[in-house]
Design a protein around this motif. Structure first.
Motif, PDB file in Angstrom:
ATOM      1  N   GLY A  26       0.937  -1.429   0.060  1.00  0.00           N
ATOM      2  CA  GLY A  26       0.000   0.009  -0.139  1.00  0.00           C
ATOM      3  C   GLY A  26       0.928   1.091  -0.030  1.00  0.00           C
ATOM      4  N   ALA A  27       1.913   1.329   0.642  1.00  0.00           N
ATOM      5  CA  ALA A  27       2.760   2.512   0.965  1.00  0.00           C
ATOM      6  C   ALA A  27       3.479   2.707  -0.563  1.00  0.00           C
ATOM      7  N   VAL A  28       3.898   1.465  -1.300  1.00  0.00           N
ATOM      8  CA  VAL A  28       4.400   1.949  -2.486  1.00  0.00           C
ATOM      9  C   VAL A  28       3.384   2.303  -3.498  1.00  0.00           C
ATOM     10  N   ALA A  29       2.233   1.793  -3.604  1.00  0.00           N
ATOM     11  CA  ALA A  29       1.066   2.199  -4.409  1.00  0.00           C
ATOM     12  C   ALA A  29       0.683   3.564  -4.004  1.00  0.00           C
ATOM     13  N   ALA A  30       0.688   4.009  -2.715  1.00  0.00           N
ATOM     14  CA  ALA A  30       0.533   5.596  -2.423  1.00  0.00           C
ATOM     15  C   ALA A  30       1.561   6.253  -3.253  1.00  0.00           C
ATOM     16  N   ALA A  32       3.442   5.936  -5.581  1.00  0.00           N
ATOM     17  CA  ALA A  32       3.223   5.970  -6.943  1.00  0.00           C
ATOM     18  C   ALA A  32       2.060   6.580  -7.654  1.00  0.00           C
ATOM     19  N   LEU A  33       0.832   6.825  -6.750  1.00  0.00           N
ATOM     20  CA  LEU A  33      -0.269   7.489  -7.173  1.00  0.00           C
ATOM     21  C   LEU A  33      -0.053   8.897  -6.696  1.00  0.00           C
ATOM     22  N   THR A  34       1.065   9.374  -6.042  1.00  0.00           N
ATOM     23  CA  THR A  34       0.832  10.656  -5.508  1.00  0.00           C
ATOM     24  C   THR A  34       0.453  12.016  -6.499  1.00  0.00           C
ATOM     25  N   ARG A  35       0.936  11.689  -7.934  1.00  0.00           N
ATOM     26  CA  ARG A  35       0.761  12.587  -8.856  1.00  0.00           C
ATOM     27  C   ARG A  35      -0.705  12.754  -9.294  1.00  0.00           C
ATOM     28  N   LEU A  36      -1.456  11.579  -9.146  1.00  0.00           N
ATOM     29  CA  LEU A  36      -2.748  11.723  -9.399  1.00  0.00           C
ATOM     30  C   LEU A  36      -3.534  12.400  -8.397  1.00  0.00           C
ATOM     31  N   MET A  37      -3.187  12.287  -6.719  1.00  0.00           N
ATOM     32  CA  MET A  37      -3.755  12.781  -5.659  1.00  0.00           C
ATOM     33  C   MET A  37      -3.332  14.157  -5.398  1.00  0.00           C
ATOM     34  N   SER A  38      -2.490  14.643  -5.924  1.00  0.00           N
ATOM     35  CA  SER A  38      -1.906  15.981  -5.622  1.00  0.00           C
ATOM     36  C   SER A  38      -2.801  16.974  -6.001  1.00  0.00           C
ATOM     37  N   GLY A  39      -3.641  16.781  -6.766  1.00  0.00           N
ATOM     38  CA  GLY A  39      -4.645  17.924  -7.197  1.00  0.00           C
ATOM     39  C   GLY A  39      -5.747  18.069  -6.161  1.00  0.00           C
ATOM     40  N   ILE A  40      -5.934  16.942  -5.272  1.00  0.00           N
ATOM     41  CA  ILE A  40      -7.136  17.029  -4.369  1.00  0.00           C
ATOM     42  C   ILE A  40      -6.612  17.074  -2.846  1.00  0.00           C
ATOM     43  N   LEU A  41      -5.469  17.358  -2.835  1.00  0.00           N
ATOM     44  CA  LEU A  41      -4.757  17.270  -1.258  1.00  0.00           C
ATOM     45  C   LEU A  41      -4.722  18.878  -0.987  1.00  0.00           C
ATOM     46  N   PHE A  42      -4.990  19.368   0.094  1.00  0.00           N
ATOM     47  CA  PHE A  42      -4.930  20.865   0.477  1.00  0.00           C
ATOM     48  C   PHE A  42      -4.451  20.712   1.922  1.00  0.00           C
ATOM     49  N   GLY A  43      -3.538  21.373   1.923  1.00  0.00           N
ATOM     50  CA  GLY A  43      -2.756  21.696   3.366  1.00  0.00           C
ATOM     51  C   GLY A  43      -1.692  20.814   3.528  1.00  0.00           C
ATOM     52  N   ILE A  44      -1.264  19.511   2.702  1.00  0.00           N
ATOM     53  CA  ILE A  44      -0.032  19.101   3.054  1.00  0.00           C
ATOM     54  C   ILE A  44       0.360  18.460   1.653  1.00  0.00           C
ATOM     55  N   GLY A  45       1.520  18.081   1.476  1.00  0.00           N
ATOM     56  CA  GLY A  45       1.979  17.871   0.405  1.00  0.00           C
ATOM     57  C   GLY A  45       1.805  16.281   0.007  1.00  0.00           C
ATOM     58  N   PRO A  46       2.209  16.072  -1.138  1.00  0.00           N
ATOM     59  CA  PRO A  46       1.509  14.556  -1.584  1.00  0.00           C
ATOM     60  C   PRO A  46       2.365  13.544  -1.079  1.00  0.00           C
TER      61      PRO A  46
END
Length: 86
Positions: A26-30, A32-46
């Motif tokens: 799960g950590a490796v997958a998370a 790997a998917l930080t680029r996709l999630m970076s647009g929906i994260l507010f207040g923290i880095g991916p």
């Protein structure tokens, strides 16, 4: 002829081995998917290390508690009854 603490540690060890493998995947997958999630994260880095560590510790703690319930139940079973039923 195992002692109760040996049965408890065996069941918890087997369960936590699976949990740690799942957390690693799960950590490796998370990561790997930080680029996709970076647009929906507010207040923290991916790739915020405190967030990853906090989630890892929380999930491991919950999984440990979930492993302890059947492990404690396994220590209360009379071995003769367990052998007769199987």
């Amino acid at each position: 002829g195992a002692e109760r603490w040996e049965v408890l540690s065996m069941v918890v060890r087997q369960g936590m081995r699976l949990v740690l493998g799942g957390l690693a995947i799960g950590a490796v997958a998370a990561l790997a998917l930080t680029r996709l999630m970076s647009g929906i994260l507010f207040g923290i880095g991916p790739t915020d290390p405190f967030t990853f560590a906090g989630v890892f510790v929380m999930l491991a703690g919950v999984a440990l508690a979930a492993c302890l319930v059947p492990a404690r139940r396994a220590t209360r079973i009379d071995p003769i009854i367990a052998l007769r039923s199987s």
